[in-house]
Design a protein around this motif. Structure first.
Motif, PDB file in Angstrom:
ATOM      1  N   LEU A   9       0.060   6.135  10.698  1.00 21.44           N
ATOM      2  CA  LEU A   9      -0.358   4.879  10.049  1.00 21.44           C
ATOM      3  C   LEU A   9      -0.198   3.713  11.026  1.00 21.44           C
ATOM      4  CD1 LEU A   9      -1.417   3.790   7.310  1.00 21.44           C
ATOM      5  CD2 LEU A   9       0.927   3.117   6.812  1.00 21.44           C
ATOM      6  N   ASP A  14      -7.199   7.931   2.510  1.00 19.00           N
ATOM      7  CA  ASP A  14      -5.804   8.354   2.323  1.00 19.00           C
ATOM      8  C   ASP A  14      -4.831   7.177   2.184  1.00 19.00           C
ATOM      9  OD1 ASP A  14      -6.272   7.538   4.879  1.00 19.00           O
ATOM     10  OD2 ASP A  14      -5.042   9.084   5.833  1.00 19.00           O
ATOM     11  N   ILE A  15      -5.370   5.944   2.115  1.00 19.46           N
ATOM     12  CA  ILE A  15      -4.504   4.764   1.940  1.00 19.46           C
ATOM     13  C   ILE A  15      -4.818   4.143   0.586  1.00 19.46           C
ATOM     14  CG2 ILE A  15      -4.019   2.413   2.771  1.00 19.46           C
ATOM     15  CD1 ILE A  15      -4.732   3.419   5.593  1.00 19.46           C
ATOM     16  N   TYR A  46       4.332   1.137   2.141  1.00 18.28           N
ATOM     17  CA  TYR A  46       4.238   0.317   3.359  1.00 18.28           C
ATOM     18  C   TYR A  46       3.666  -1.040   2.952  1.00 18.28           C
ATOM     19  CZ  TYR A  46       4.550   4.740   5.900  1.00 18.28           C
ATOM     20  OH  TYR A  46       4.953   5.952   6.382  1.00 18.28           O
ATOM     21  N   TYR A  84       0.956   5.330   1.278  1.00 17.59           N
ATOM     22  CA  TYR A  84       0.397   6.266   2.261  1.00 17.59           C
ATOM     23  C   TYR A  84       1.347   7.455   2.362  1.00 17.59           C
ATOM     24  CZ  TYR A  84      -0.976   8.099   6.819  1.00 17.59           C
ATOM     25  OH  TYR A  84      -1.359   8.914   7.843  1.00 17.59           O
ATOM     26  N   LEU A 128       0.817  -1.213   0.000  1.00 15.69           N
ATOM     27  CA  LEU A 128       0.000   0.000   0.000  1.00 15.69           C
ATOM     28  C   LEU A 128       0.855   1.269   0.000  1.00 15.69           C
ATOM     29  CD1 LEU A 128      -0.176   1.287   3.222  1.00 15.69           C
ATOM     30  CD2 LEU A 128      -1.183  -0.992   3.482  1.00 15.69           C
ATOM     31  N   LYS A 145      -8.959  -0.359   4.382  1.00 14.93           N
ATOM     32  CA  LYS A 145      -9.139   0.774   3.460  1.00 14.93           C
ATOM     33  C   LYS A 145      -9.469   2.085   4.178  1.00 14.93           C
ATOM     34  CE  LYS A 145     -10.739  -1.071  -0.900  1.00 14.93           C
ATOM     35  NZ  LYS A 145     -11.899  -1.828  -1.289  1.00 14.93           N
ATOM     36  N   HIS A 176       6.545   6.510   0.265  1.00 19.31           N
ATOM     37  CA  HIS A 176       5.135   6.254   0.619  1.00 19.31           C
ATOM     38  C   HIS A 176       4.765   4.769   0.674  1.00 19.31           C
ATOM     39  CE1 HIS A 176       5.130  10.448  -0.120  1.00 19.31           C
ATOM     40  NE2 HIS A 176       4.908  10.400  -1.433  1.00 19.31           N
TER      41      HIS A 176
END
Ligand code: MEV
Length: 427
Positions: free
Chosen positions: A129, A206-207, A174, A122, A120, A203, A172
């Motif tokens: 997070l 912003d992810i 992860y 982010y 993902l 979900k 970004h």
């Protein structure tokens, strides 16, 4: 004219064959014959094979052989192998017999964990997070409960779930790294279904979930196979010299990638043959094994050897993700039979059998390479294959085999000698 076609998958099998041979083969009739030659007369069996993949037009056979005389952890096995390379099965049987009178092959499961990742993106603060992940963790596990219920009853399921920060390598980026125990199934479907459910629950606007997929890299699903004996029991003569040479050959493969790849390819000759015969995913195994061989930053031998106090020891660590339930294992009649021949092993036992086959193959190759050279055995089979294509009588075949005993075998040399022999016999 373009040969791009729409709706090909909707055509009947015969229509697919016609289209294929009309468009892509020189003599359509001959090509059709070749394809049809491999259709199974048993319609039910053929339709089973047709349905494994889309657009099936024929079957592609591999020889299905067995290598007897394996003694693994004190138990006798005959190992089914699906492989086209000559000498692989003969070498496995020969080595199995050799070690059967020297304590057999010992195997141990070192670990059985597999993993999958939700990848993902982010852009916010890493701490934020992590806070969200910690808060959601119990919920993420809860959403998988209906999926993992059966697996948990069998002693498997999700072992661990953690957030990994990969932003140092890719901005970004992860991942949620999930560790699984999948017991007797290879677990691909199970893992992917769990991952998608977790991703769904994680979900947030912003992810950005990029993808959710199992990993075929299984460095925590590893089996060890090993053999050992007194150096003097290893060779008929010059045992110390040859044992040391054998160990040197392994040490070379430990530090030299050019050699390591070929060395490991020899191991995979045995591994893949059993993996295919039992209906397992050989591409997954291949990818995982070679990644494991590079785990220290340089591609290296999967096997190791040493001589300590007059004892020769040779061992192999292999990451193997295998199943004895699910997938093709019960669907393909020959895969099912292979498992029966192997006394219906569970996944851990199958890992051990496959590793034993890999070790045997590696031992056979190294022994040949460091003594007579590999070509002697190969050429013998090459010679038999060439002779098979000739219209030779049994007496002529025996003569050719004897004649080439100490000569270089090439297709031309054998054919020339055959014709010369025939001419002489005519006079
Ligand atoms: C051939 O299929 C495999 C070998 O090259 C393996 C090796 O070199 O160790 C003989």
């Amino acid at each position: 004219m373009s040969k791009v076609i729409s709706g090909f998958s909707k055509l009947s099998k015969q229509e697919k064959v016609d289209w294929l041979t009309d468009n892509f083969t020189e003599v359509g009739i001959k090509a059709k014959e070749v394809l049809q030659q491999y259709w199974n007369e048993d319609r039910i069996l053929q339709s089973l094979h047709d349905d494994f993949v889309e657009n099936t037009v024929s079957n592609f056979y591999l020889p299905y052989a067995v290598a007897p005389n394996f003694v693994i952890n004190g138990r006798d096995y005959t190992i089914p192998m699906a492989v086209e390379e000559s000498s692989v099965v003969a070498a496995a049987s020969m080595v199995a017999k050799f070690w059967s009178s020297r304590g057999g092959i010992k195997t141990t499961i070192l670990s059985t964990r597999k993993s999958g990742q939700i990848h993902l993106m982010y852009a916010g603060d890493a701490g934020g997070l992590q806070f969200y992940f910690d808060k959601m963790k119990a919920q993420l596990l809860r959403v998988t409960e209906p999926i993992t219920e059966n697996m948990r009853l069998r002693g498997g399921g999700i072992v661990d779930i953690e957030l990994r920060n990969k932003t140092a390598e890719l901005p970004h980026y992860y991942q949620i790294h999930v560790t699984f125990q999948t017991k007797d199934s290879m677990g691909a479907n199970f893992i992917n279904t769990c991952l998608e459910a977790i991703a769904d629950a994680f979900k947030r606007p912003d992810i950005e979930i990029v993808m959710s997929i199992l990993s075929n890299y299984v460095p925590e699903c590893v089996v060890r196979a090993e053999v050992s004996c007194k150096v003097k029991d290893l060779y008929e003569s010059d045992a110390k010299l040859y044992a040391e040479k054998f160990v040197q050959a392994v040490k070379i493969a430990e530090i030299e990638p050019f050699r390591a790849v070929t060395h490991n390819k020899g191991i995979m000759n045995g591994v893949d043959a059993v993996v295919i015969a039992t209906g397992n995913d050989f591409r997954a195994v291949e990818a995982g094994v070679h990644a494991y061989a590079s785990r220290n930053g340089k591609y290296a031998s999967l096997s190791h050897a040493e001589i300590t106090n007059g004892i020769f020891r040779f061992w192999l660590d292999l990451p193997l993700s295998l199943g004895t339930v699910g997938g093709l294992t019960k669907l393909h009649p020959l895969a099912k039979l292979s498992l029966e021949i192997l006394q219906n092993p569970n996944a851990e036992e199958l890992m051990q059998i496959v590793a034993a086959a890999g070790l045997a193959q590696n031992f056979a190759a190294l022994r040949a390479l460091t003594t007579t050279g590999i070509q002697k055995g190969h050429m013998k089979l090459h010679l038999t294959n060439i002779i098979k294509l000739l219209d030779a009588t049994k007496k002529e075949k025996d003569f050719l085999i004897q004649y080439f005993e100490n000569k270089t075998v090439s297709h031309k040399a054998v054919v020339d000698k055959y014709h010369e022999m025939r001419r002489e016999n005519e006079h």
